[in-house]
Motif scaffolding. Structure first.
Motif, short mmCIF file in Angstrom:
data_model
loop_
_atom_site.label_atom_id
_atom_site.label_comp_id
_atom_site.label_asym_id
_atom_site.label_seq_id
_atom_site.Cartn_x
_atom_site.Cartn_y
_atom_site.Cartn_z
N ARG A 149 0.48 -9.73 -9.93
CA ARG A 149 0.48 -9.69 -8.46
C ARG A 149 1.30 -8.48 -8.02
N ALA A 202 -3.30 -1.41 0.86
CA ALA A 202 -4.02 -1.41 2.13
C ALA A 202 -3.23 -2.14 3.22
N ASP A 203 -2.35 -3.05 2.82
CA ASP A 203 -1.55 -3.82 3.78
C ASP A 203 -0.25 -4.26 3.10
N LYS A 246 0.98 -7.74 2.43
CA LYS A 246 0.24 -8.65 1.55
C LYS A 246 0.38 -8.23 0.08
N THR A 247 -0.07 -9.12 -0.80
CA THR A 247 -0.12 -8.78 -2.22
C THR A 247 -1.56 -8.92 -2.69
N LYS A 248 -1.84 -8.36 -3.85
CA LYS A 248 -3.17 -8.55 -4.45
C LYS A 248 -3.05 -8.67 -5.96
N ASP A 299 -0.13 -4.94 -1.87
CA ASP A 299 -1.46 -4.41 -1.54
C ASP A 299 -1.28 -3.08 -0.79
N VAL A 345 -4.06 -7.64 -9.74
CA VAL A 345 -4.65 -6.57 -10.56
C VAL A 345 -4.49 -6.94 -12.03
#
Ligand code: NAP
Length: 297
Positions: A238, A243-244, A247-249, A241, A251
């Motif tokens: 985790r 892009a923001d 937030k997290t994303k 992000d 990978v």
């Protein structure tokens, strides 16, 4: 550009096959496979995994038995539950959710599970059978999922060079041991690398198939991949992000944007190896049921 290996679609297909077999078994024998999942404590991630396993059982028509023990449970209490499950005819598969609270020795619990019900594939008997190439055993679910995905994307595995990054007992070592065997789902030349390698790129660049299970984003970059390789990214990390930033994303361990320009096929994160793991747990539980009832697998 690489073909994206859609683990979600393969997992859905396999679950449908399992559900079909379960429906037929229920009709013919009036019995369904049963999976017992034991959770000690309230680790939020483990609670999510246990819920997902229960949902997976419901989806394919298995009986699901969930045992939630308080975090202060003793090793003896847990071992006594495992013994009960070992003896229960309704339970074909037993999974004790790891990690266990620190005061309980994990190995002693894994060793107490009947190897014939060890659908996680971590009991030393199953580990040993994998090493000697006895397929009458349970493969650990994540490497098993990787093996299925590899087999769907590589025509002939015989003599292909498979390079593994990572040597954990959960992913790296079992996938290496499984893929080196002389059978139709393997027969690869296998190299395993880890943090003691001064330059893992030296090895990864030789891989026709690359399995990466390091637990760190960007462990493998595009210039570390052989042109046309099949890349299986096991990592789940985790990260913020871009892009923001609020937030997290998720990978993987491979830099996906770079890798997809070099590889011939690659698993995305999420949606690659992840969905296969619980599906292979269901496949193992069905296999255990068949073994217990003398049905040919
Ligand atoms: P682990 O127990 O932490 O093992 C990581 C291995 O990678 C170790 O052997 C380590 O080497 C090696 N390694 C780490 N960084 C490296 C580097 N820079 N170069 C070379 N080798 C390196 O992790 P794991 O349990 O195998 O899990 C690996 C990843 O897969 C994690 O992201 C985990 O979340 C994910 N995972 C996903 C699933 C799923 O269902 N999708 C299931 C299991 C795991 P040393 O031995 O030398 O320390």
């Amino acid at each position: 550009m690489a073909v994206i290996i859609d683990g979600k679609a393969v997992a859905a297909e396999l679950r449908e096959e399992i559900a079909g077999e379960v429906a037929a078994l229920k009709e013919k024998r009036g019995l369904v496979p049963g999976l017992a999942v034991v959770l000690v404590g309230q680790d939020p991630a483990s609670q999510v995994y246990v819920r997902m396993k229960g949902k997976g059982c419901d989806e394919v028509g298995f009986a699901s038995f969930q045992h939630m023990l308080p975090s202060e449970s003793s090793r003896e209490e847990l071992l006594s539950l495992v013994q009960k499950l070992n003896q229960s005819p309704e339970v074909n598969g037993i999974l004790v959710q790891l990690p266990l609270p620190k005061h309980i020795d994990e190995n002693s619990v894994i060793n107490a599970i009947d190897p014939g019900k060890d659908v996680d594939g971590f009991h030393p008997v199953n580990v040993g059978k994998i090493v000697i190439g006895d397929r009458d055993c349970f493969y650990p679910c994540t490497p098993y999922g990787c093996q299925v995905l590899i087999n769907r994307h590589v025509q002939s595995l015989k003599g292909k060079h498979l390079v593994v990054v990572g040597r954990s007992n959960i992913v790296g070592k079992p996938i290496a041991n499984m893929m080196v065997q002389k059978n139709d789902m393997a027969n690869c030349v296998v190299t395993v690398c880890h943090t003691a390698a001064p330059d893992i790129g030296y090895y990864t660049r030789q891989g026709d198939i690359l399995v990466v299970a390091a637990g760190r984003p960007d462990t493998v970059r595009g210039d570390m991949i052989k042109e046309g390789a099949v890349v299986i990214d096991v990592g789940v990390n985790r990260v913020p992000d871009p892009a923001d930033p609020s937030k997290t994303k998720l990978v993987g361990d491979v830099n996906f944007e770079e890798a997809e320009r070099v590889a011939s096929a690659i698993t995305p994160v999420p949606g690659g190896v992840g969905p296969m793991t619980i599906t292979m747990l269901l496949a193992n539980t069905l296999k255990a049921f068949k073994l217990h009832h003398g049905i040919k697998a």
